[in-house]
Design a protein around this motif. Sequence first.
Motif, mmCIF file in Angstrom:
data_model
loop_
_atom_site.group_PDB
_atom_site.id
_atom_site.type_symbol
_atom_site.label_atom_id
_atom_site.label_comp_id
_atom_site.label_asym_id
_atom_site.label_seq_id
_atom_site.Cartn_x
_atom_site.Cartn_y
_atom_site.Cartn_z
ATOM 1 N N LEU A 118 8.223 16.605 -4.050
ATOM 2 C CA LEU A 118 8.665 15.731 -2.968
ATOM 3 C C LEU A 118 8.729 14.284 -3.449
ATOM 4 O O LEU A 118 7.909 13.847 -4.253
ATOM 5 C CB LEU A 118 7.714 15.833 -1.766
ATOM 6 C CG LEU A 118 7.668 17.178 -1.024
ATOM 7 C CD1 LEU A 118 6.710 17.094 0.141
ATOM 8 C CD2 LEU A 118 9.055 17.575 -0.544
ATOM 9 N N ARG A 119 9.711 13.550 -2.938
ATOM 10 C CA ARG A 119 9.869 12.163 -3.326
ATOM 11 C C ARG A 119 8.743 11.307 -2.754
ATOM 12 O O ARG A 119 8.138 11.636 -1.740
ATOM 13 C CB ARG A 119 11.219 11.642 -2.849
ATOM 14 C CG ARG A 119 12.418 12.298 -3.520
ATOM 15 C CD ARG A 119 13.702 11.660 -3.042
ATOM 16 N NE ARG A 119 13.854 11.759 -1.597
ATOM 17 C CZ ARG A 119 14.854 11.187 -0.918
ATOM 18 N NH1 ARG A 119 15.760 10.452 -1.567
ATOM 19 N NH2 ARG A 119 14.941 11.340 0.386
ATOM 20 N N GLY A 120 8.487 10.196 -3.436
ATOM 21 C CA GLY A 120 7.430 9.303 -2.989
ATOM 22 C C GLY A 120 7.675 8.754 -1.605
ATOM 23 O O GLY A 120 6.740 8.549 -0.824
ATOM 24 N N ARG A 121 8.950 8.518 -1.259
ATOM 25 C CA ARG A 121 9.259 8.012 0.076
ATOM 26 C C ARG A 121 8.873 9.020 1.147
ATOM 27 O O ARG A 121 8.332 8.658 2.198
ATOM 28 C CB ARG A 121 10.753 7.705 0.167
ATOM 29 C CG ARG A 121 11.194 7.140 1.500
ATOM 30 C CD ARG A 121 12.694 6.939 1.523
ATOM 31 N NE ARG A 121 13.126 6.061 0.429
ATOM 32 C CZ ARG A 121 14.399 5.775 0.182
ATOM 33 N NH1 ARG A 121 15.366 6.302 0.940
ATOM 34 N NH2 ARG A 121 14.720 4.965 -0.814
ATOM 35 N N THR A 122 9.109 10.308 0.886
ATOM 36 C CA THR A 122 8.747 11.355 1.848
ATOM 37 C C THR A 122 7.242 11.435 2.018
ATOM 38 O O THR A 122 6.723 11.582 3.133
ATOM 39 C CB THR A 122 9.295 12.705 1.395
ATOM 40 O OG1 THR A 122 10.713 12.599 1.211
ATOM 41 C CG2 THR A 122 9.007 13.784 2.413
ATOM 42 N N THR A 170 0.824 -1.209 0.000
ATOM 43 C CA THR A 170 0.000 0.000 0.000
ATOM 44 C C THR A 170 0.854 1.254 0.000
ATOM 45 O O THR A 170 0.556 2.228 -0.698
ATOM 46 C CB THR A 170 -0.930 -0.015 1.226
ATOM 47 O OG1 THR A 170 -1.740 -1.183 1.196
ATOM 48 C CG2 THR A 170 -1.836 1.204 1.231
ATOM 49 N N LEU A 171 1.933 1.258 0.780
ATOM 50 C CA LEU A 171 2.821 2.421 0.811
ATOM 51 C C LEU A 171 3.484 2.655 -0.548
ATOM 52 O O LEU A 171 3.600 3.792 -1.008
ATOM 53 C CB LEU A 171 3.882 2.229 1.897
ATOM 54 C CG LEU A 171 3.394 2.337 3.343
ATOM 55 C CD1 LEU A 171 4.496 1.931 4.306
ATOM 56 C CD2 LEU A 171 2.924 3.757 3.656
ATOM 57 N N TRP A 172 3.907 1.589 -1.203
ATOM 58 C CA TRP A 172 4.556 1.745 -2.499
ATOM 59 C C TRP A 172 3.572 2.264 -3.541
ATOM 60 O O TRP A 172 3.885 3.175 -4.308
ATOM 61 C CB TRP A 172 5.139 0.402 -2.940
ATOM 62 C CG TRP A 172 5.976 0.511 -4.181
ATOM 63 C CD1 TRP A 172 7.300 0.794 -4.257
ATOM 64 C CD2 TRP A 172 5.523 0.339 -5.537
ATOM 65 N NE1 TRP A 172 7.719 0.818 -5.569
ATOM 66 C CE2 TRP A 172 6.643 0.546 -6.375
ATOM 67 C CE3 TRP A 172 4.291 0.038 -6.111
ATOM 68 C CZ2 TRP A 172 6.564 0.452 -7.760
ATOM 69 C CZ3 TRP A 172 4.198 -0.046 -7.492
ATOM 70 C CH2 TRP A 172 5.319 0.150 -8.302
ATOM 71 N N LEU A 173 2.363 1.694 -3.555
ATOM 72 C CA LEU A 173 1.368 2.153 -4.523
ATOM 73 C C LEU A 173 0.945 3.588 -4.243
ATOM 74 O O LEU A 173 0.785 4.393 -5.172
ATOM 75 C CB LEU A 173 0.137 1.232 -4.486
ATOM 76 C CG LEU A 173 0.343 -0.206 -4.991
ATOM 77 C CD1 LEU A 173 -0.922 -1.016 -4.776
ATOM 78 C CD2 LEU A 173 0.731 -0.206 -6.459
ATOM 79 N N GLY A 174 0.785 3.936 -2.968
ATOM 80 C CA GLY A 174 0.401 5.307 -2.636
ATOM 81 C C GLY A 174 1.480 6.310 -2.966
ATOM 82 O O GLY A 174 1.194 7.424 -3.435
#
Length: 598
Positions: A220-224, A124-128
Amino acid sequence: MRHHVATLVWRVLLAAALVCGIGLLPWLSRTDPALTVLKARSADRDPTPRVLADIRAQLDLDKGPLHLLGQWLGGLPRGDAGRSWLNGTQVTPTVVQALGVSLLLVTVALVVAAVTAALVCARTLWLGAHRRLDRRRSGGGASAMLAALPEFLTASVLATVVGVQLGWLPALGWYGPQWTVLPALALGLPAGAVLGRLLDDLLPGAFAEPWTQAAEARGLRGRTVAVKAVRRCLPALLPNLGLFVVGLTAGSVAVEQIYDIPGLGRTTLQAALAQDLPVLQAGALALLLLAAGATGLATLAVRRLTGPALRDGALDSLHRPRRSTRSTLPLVYGGLLTAVVALGLLRDPLALDTGARLRPPSRAHPFGTDALGRDLLARVGHGALDTLLVALAISVTALVVGVLLGLLPRLSGPLVDTVNAVPPVLAALLVTAVAGSGAGTPALAVAAVSWAALAAHTSSLLRQERATSHLTATRALGANRWYLLRHELLPAILPPVTRHALLRLPGVALALASLGFLGLGTQPPAPEWGLLLAENQPYAERAPWAVLAPAAALALLGALAVSAAGGVRWRPRRRARPRPPATRTEQPLPARELVEAG
């Protein structure tokens, strides 16, 4: 200030009532405390009247329970919790040492739970983070099965395979950090799966809020963005995390028994079974203090993370009405479970065949046989009716009570802290003492404590929803409390709390099983699922199918509950919502404008 004082007084009164109830336990059970102490000290000694009279005089039992309770309370300010009725040792050092062991075990278990929850939410975190998340998605069967695994079964398998057969880690005792790994895994894996599912349920709403689009536009990066989404969900998750800390300490009795760990849960249980009143009261008081501390830290963390947003109405809702999830997984899991139950009902669960003991699965016995040669498929099928119906009834009751009390946080907050600190085993002992033993005792005991987590979840969601901007706008348009509750708060609160209740359904069945294992619930030869696990657990190494059959049924129940929970949504109305009542100084707005403003 007045509210905080009233809450503190309410917490103290509840804690005092629980401690007093425990102090009266030997007399409420309508048994002679001297006889119980004699059996615990020396089972071979005859209970003659003279021997019992000497024990009563030694322990001051003739002076009555109120004198003993007052004497015990009077010693607490000096750090003196009395002496054990069984061995005469000081209670305070024993309980403090047990509490330290449990805190270390719970700390390592929380690390395991955090890693497990991160793995559950990784997709879910990766897709979001990459803007590919569909809020109507469904899944999570693997995490549901992991959450449904009984702790004592996980502990037994880890001890047998990793500790004994492979010899990688010690499987018995408590002598250093390496002895914490296996019990922490047994406690942390199911807890992490539940926490991961709760967080995974909140993340789609966080990623759908407008701030994610602004963050993406700023580069902003996806990880942030993913980290900020997790932080956005923590205020609704932290109250449940505080309950998990206390629940792990109070509910780790089976794991501590298997690994021979002198923790607080095991110490309190042994004192309760032996009616060692001073140790039992001190252990219960330690659990209450731990519950108060964990809840206080969780509350401070929530306020720290949310800041002034809860006062300014600047938050957006994580649970806006959305369409129901359409998935075939509930049909698949439900069909498999129905087929197993139907095939098992066609067989005799009590037929003995001593020549076919511990036979592996075959055409004649698809699930194999147990230690008495009974067909496991038949026992799983016949035990499903009692297990599922009782667990479902308790879950529905807990959901209703939890939501009703959760909507009244000033009343339910201290009550949740107190109830959550009581292990189901201790609750069963109290229920048995008051109402007597019977078939309904385990159900009453589990129902008495299972609503607490749902009430805490409801209160946390209520606090968040009250701070949302759309609720502030609707209130400004003149909506009264009933309109806000029906059209704004309940649509946001009921679906996630219902999904939480479904996620805990297998845990309710396991709680009933653990009470039966301790002699407080269903007794052999009844084919109840948890009792099947307890009966066949000693044969896990020789005949793994004997425990895998009921464990697979429970895991299938967990997968069914979670997949069905994915479709629990508050269906939005197709027509415009009715107008809230207008104030005297304002003109009522058209329904379309009201919906746009809300």
